[in-house]
Design an enzyme around this catalytic site. Structure first.
Site: not given
Ligand code: SIN
Length: 298
Positions: A119, A121, A274, A289
């Site tokens: 995907h 983000d 990723h 994150r």
């Protein structure tokens, strides 16, 4: 460069030279000689910004920074996005999503299966993420790698008949696409409240986007969040997306990041997709994150 990238309240000149060392032919570079616990000088910021556009994934080793410093560094690139699963935000830092398979008192402390499918983000919002930063807190003795795939090269190497087929097409992205499937595998995943569901209404983006800063085209679909191509019959849409997913994640487009203690990795969600390769269940993994807001894809 947008106004938000203008450095603020920081020295204008670097005190120590930095090196940008490519990590291979496909994507990625290591930034050597930069301590992110100090405010970035204007000329260092400009180099990091340029390197991020050129290499798409930057690795800063051995960074001993606080969550506040991660937030501050991330904000240099734009406003931060808050993940819909706000129950996994770090206490006192709503902009930090805890990515972790650790359970305390039987409860997950973070999102343990983030990145289980390829995907980009937050592709499921109107303004998908510009980039994400992931800072290692606790790493497993084995496993836990993150894979990145270069979507500019995916476009460049797409067979001509597929380039013709996808030009001008738009696709739907939704956070809910695989949520129940993930919940069935991982019952600790919380049921979404109506308020959370309302925050992630499906959106439509071009299948091929142009990077707003480096000007290159990139494929912008993913097996995690892209559900259908608008205007195509269901079987054709499924078949075309299947071909694009397979093409865009092939090993020849990938860089595999094996995490080391203190690593901070900063990737460009407009250039790469990723995948979290997975961690053995009995080993602990925790990372923080931050996600920087981008612009509406075109
Ligand atoms: C993510 O998808 O942001 C998480 C990646 C990882 O845990 O390696």
């Amino acid at each position: 460069m947008s106004a938000v990238l203008t450095p603020t309240a920081a020295p204008s000149r670097s005190t120590s030279p930095i090196t940008i060392a490519p990590l291979g032919d496909v994507l990625g570079a290591e930034v050597i000689g930069l301590d992110l616990s100090h405010p970035l000088a204007a000329d260092d910021f400009a180099r990091i910004h340029r390197a991020h556009l050129d290499h798409h994934v930057l690795v800063f080793r051995d960074q001993h920074i606080t969550p506040g410093q991660q937030v501050e560094f991330s904000r240099r690139f734009g406003p931060l996005q808050i993940h819909v699963l706000s129950q996994f935000a770090l206490a006192g830092h709503p902009e930090i999503l805890i990515i972790s398979n650790i359970k305390e008192h039987g409860q997950p402390i973070g999102l343990g299966d983030a990145g289980h499918f390829w995907h980009s983000d937050l592709s499921y919002v109107e303004k998908p993420s510009l980039g994400s930063m992931l800072h290692a807190q606790e790493l497993p003795a084995e496993g836990g790698d993150t894979l990145f795939a270069n979507q500019h090269l995916a476009w460049d190497r797409l067979p001509e008949h597929l380039k013709t087929a996808v030009q001008g097409l738009r696709a739907e992205h939704t956070y809910l696409a695989r949520y129940e499937e993930l919940r069935a595998r991982n019952p600790w995943r919380p049921a979404l409240t109506q308020e959370q569901i309302d925050k992630v209404k499906p959106v439509v983006h071009p299948v091929v986007r142009t990077h707003p800063e480096n000007g290159r085209k990139a494929l912008f679909v993913s097996e995690h969040f892209t559900t259908r191509i608008v205007g195509l019959p269901e079987d054709e849409s499924r078949d075309l997306l299947g071909q694009l997913f397979a093409h865009s994640t092939q090993p020849s487009l990938q860089y595999r990041h094996a995490w080391q203690p203190g690593d901070m990795v900063f990737w460009d969600n407009r250039s790469v997709t990723h995948l979290a390769a997975g961690t053995p269940e009995h080993l602990r993994r925790k990372l923080y994150r931050t996600t920087i807001e981008g612009s509406v894809p075109y």
